[in-house]
Design an enzyme around this catalytic site. Structure first.
Site: not given
Ligand code: G6P
Length: 612
Positions: A100, A485, A607
């Site tokens: 955090g 995408e 991620k």
């Molecule tokens: C990060 C990840 C992406 C993902 C995004 C949103 O940037 O690397 O792959 O799309 O976060 O994450 P979420 O868990 O909210 O879909």
């Protein structure tokens, strides 16, 4: 966005921490560190991944049955050995790990420096551990009390774990806006940012709520309190995922495994929701809010990254099929721009992890304005799934590759189910069309299977373009978000600059980039814009651009125009994105692989982005 793991029990702690950190590496991999409490505090930390730490620790003392580990995604301070967690107090008695951001760390640091504290690192986290030490010095408080007092003076987001030499066999943890799960074993306790490090030890977990603390004690067991010291009864839940789902299963990379799982994951996301015999879609998770959606004057979708692209497809689906106006917002922009939100708005958050800080904050803002808030999440028990009024899980299974693949197609599947259900409820879709789309949707997993067979061709195309510096992706209508995408996937994992554009908009800028070096991926599957897409291809061709066309099996025209033609199975137009995404995932994967990139853990990315 930093992964944390902790253990109190009777087993050797070091291997448990290292295995747990490997599972959490997707959250950040700038540095790794562990602290082991065994009469003294042993701290080992290294820049880089878990492997680097393993090498560094070889031959060193790691005995002990209480400890914590951290894998970092740097925010404050460079990713080096010094800034790696765990951080220690000035007297060396306390160790702390943190996921955090402590927003008021500069003020606290100044104050603490005035009281004689000397800091070794540039991190916000080190300030917190010194702050706890200062409280202990001032009021001789036990660790738990000192942590509690310190947290009351902290502004920001945190999941923390703290240990003290003076309190063996005990870890104190707390969370606010960053996730933390407690695992309950036989006479042993686990802590982790998500359940993946816990699952091989126990299936019993407690998801800490915001502003809760957990004290894990070898003798006294587990205590959960709020940060203002109210004892809470732990709600013990059973994990659904199994260990196999977290392993690579014979694939070289998680990303490839997850791409190949899509037939199954899409099927899983429809299971029990689509009943073709009864011509029925049932979405139990949002049943009580269905009328709200049917009557909604507007739907606002908030998300980040790939999930935002799914949201854009959602906009096309809801407007096209259910005739509900939709706005799709980057959560990070929405939350700060004083948006107009009404009580009859329905705000839907889309998030694989269910933990993305901006998405969560956008939801909270919408909730405070009285809107109904719904979630489409993959991770069961995640924060977003808990704060929303209701929601639908995508059930894609754990996604470990940092670049999202199967979660995206599962999100598209859920959005399609929702749009169709609402369309039927609102009477905005003719019965025959509804039935046709349901039938098509049921066949999608089989068609995904067929699309996955294109891998060899995409590997060949990847070989042709692996050394280029730029890529353009063009699409219209339902395929416009797919173009975005596709470009994102390539950027993320191969570090090639790529842009997605609405095909017609190309004339207003990107066309200037086109020369003989420029590969242009054109999505040419939509029935409604087919001729227009053909014209766009001509425009690129006339300027020497190299065209890779994604089209359908029945196509004959584009074959003569494009250098490479990738043919996916036919489907109804609103379902196209689920299929047309697949070749783009495979293309990005193979290009990244050929360029020697770390496909599963691309540089600088994480991620789960739990900081804004
Ligand atoms: C990060 C990840 C992406 C993902 C995004 C949103 O940037 O690397 O792959 O799309 O976060 O994450 P979420 O868990 O909210 O879909």
């Amino acid at each position: 966005m930093c992964g944390i793991v902790g253990y109190v029990g009777h087993q050797p702690v070091f291997p448990i921490l290292m295995k747990g950190l490997q599972r959490l590496e997707y959250r950040g991999y700038d540095s790794t560190g562990v602290a082991i409490l065994n009469g003294d505090l042993k701290i080992y930390k290294q820049k880089g991944k878990v492997k680097a730490l393993g090498k560094f620790v070889e031959g060193k003392a790691v005995e002990g049955t209480t400890g914590m580990g951290h894998t970092r995604w740097a925010t404050h301070g460079a990713p080096n050995n010094i800034n790696a967690h765990p951080h220690t107090s000035g007297n060396g008695k306390l160790a702390l790990i943190h996921n955090g951001i402590i927003e008021n760390y500069a003020v606290l640091k100044k104050e603490l420096e005035g009281r004689g504290h000397v800091f070794q690192t540039e991190t916000d986290t080190e300030v917190l551990v010194h702050f706890i030490e200062e409280i202990q010095t001032l009021i001789k408080a036990p660790l738990e009390q000192a942590v509690r007092i310190a947290l009351q003076g902290v502004i920001g987001a945190y999941a923390i774990v703290v240990a003290s030499i003076d309190e063996p066999g005990r870890l104190v943890a707390a969370r606010k806006s960053s996730p933390l799960v407690v695992g309950i074993g036989e006479g042993e306790y686990f802590l982790a940012s998500d359940a993946t490090p816990i699952i091989e030890h126990t299936r019993k977990v407690v998801y800490l709520k915001d502003e809760e603390m957990a004290v894990l004690d070898l003798n006294e067991g587990l205590t959960i309190k709020t940060i203002d010291n109210q004892i809470q009864t732990p709600v013990v839940e059973e994990l659904m995922w199994n260990l196999e789902m977290l392993e690579k299963g014979g694939y070289d990379h998680f990303m490839l495994k997850e791409i190949n799982e899509q037939s199954k994951s899409i099927h899983d996301s429809m299971r029990g929701r689509l009943n073709i015999d009864k011509n029925l879609i049932m979405l139990g998770g949002i049943k009580d809010y269905e009328q709200k959606l049917v009557n909604a004057k507007r739907i606002i979708i908030v998300a980040c990254g790939t999930s935002w692209h799914a949201g854009l497809v959602g906009e096309y689906l809801f407007e096209d099929l259910a005739r509900i106006p939709v706005e799709v917002e980057y959560a990070s922009e929405f939350r700060y721009r004083n948006p107009i939100i009404n009580e009859d708005d329905v705000v839907i958050a889309i998030s694989q992890s269910g933990e993305t800080a901006d998405t969560l904050a956008a939801l909270e803002l919408a909730k405070s304005k009285g809107a109904t808030i719904l979630g489409i999440c993959n991770v069961v028990g995640s924060t977003i799934s808990r704060v929303t009024d209701a929601g639908i899980y995508t059930h894609a299974g754990p996604e470990i590759g940092v670049a999202s693949t199967k979660a995206f197609t599962a999100q598209l599947t859920i959005l399609t189910l929702m749009a169709l259900r609402l369309a039927q409820q609102k009477g905005t879709i003719p019965e025959a069309r509804y039935h046709q789309l349901l039938t098509e949707l049921e066949q999608i997993p089989t068609k995904v299977e067929q699309a996955l067979k294109l891998e060899e061709q995409l590997e060949f195309i990847a070989g042709e373009f692996k050394d280029v510096h730029h890529f353009l992706y063009l699409g219209r209508g339902y395929n416009f978000p797919v173009a975005l995408e596709g470009a994102l996937k390539l950027k993320e994992i191969s570090y090639i600059h790529a842009e997605g554009y609405p095909a017609a908009e190309m004339k207003h800028g990107p066309i200037a980039l086109i020369d003989e070096q420029m590969p242009v991926v054109v999505m040419a599957t939509n029935e409604s814009a087919y001729e227009k897409i053909v014209s766009n291809i001509q425009e690129v061709k006339a300027r020497g651009g190299r065209i890779i066309a994604i089209t359908t099996e029945k196509d004959t025209i584009i074959e003569g125009l494009a250098e490479f033609v990738v043919k996916i199975p036919e489907t109804a137009e609103p379902l196209t994105p689920i299929l047309s995404t697949i070749p783009l995932q495979l293309l990005a994967y193979h290009i990244a692989l050929m360029r020697g990139c770390n496909v599963d853990q691309p540089r600088n990315l994480a991620k789960s982005v739990t900081v804004e």
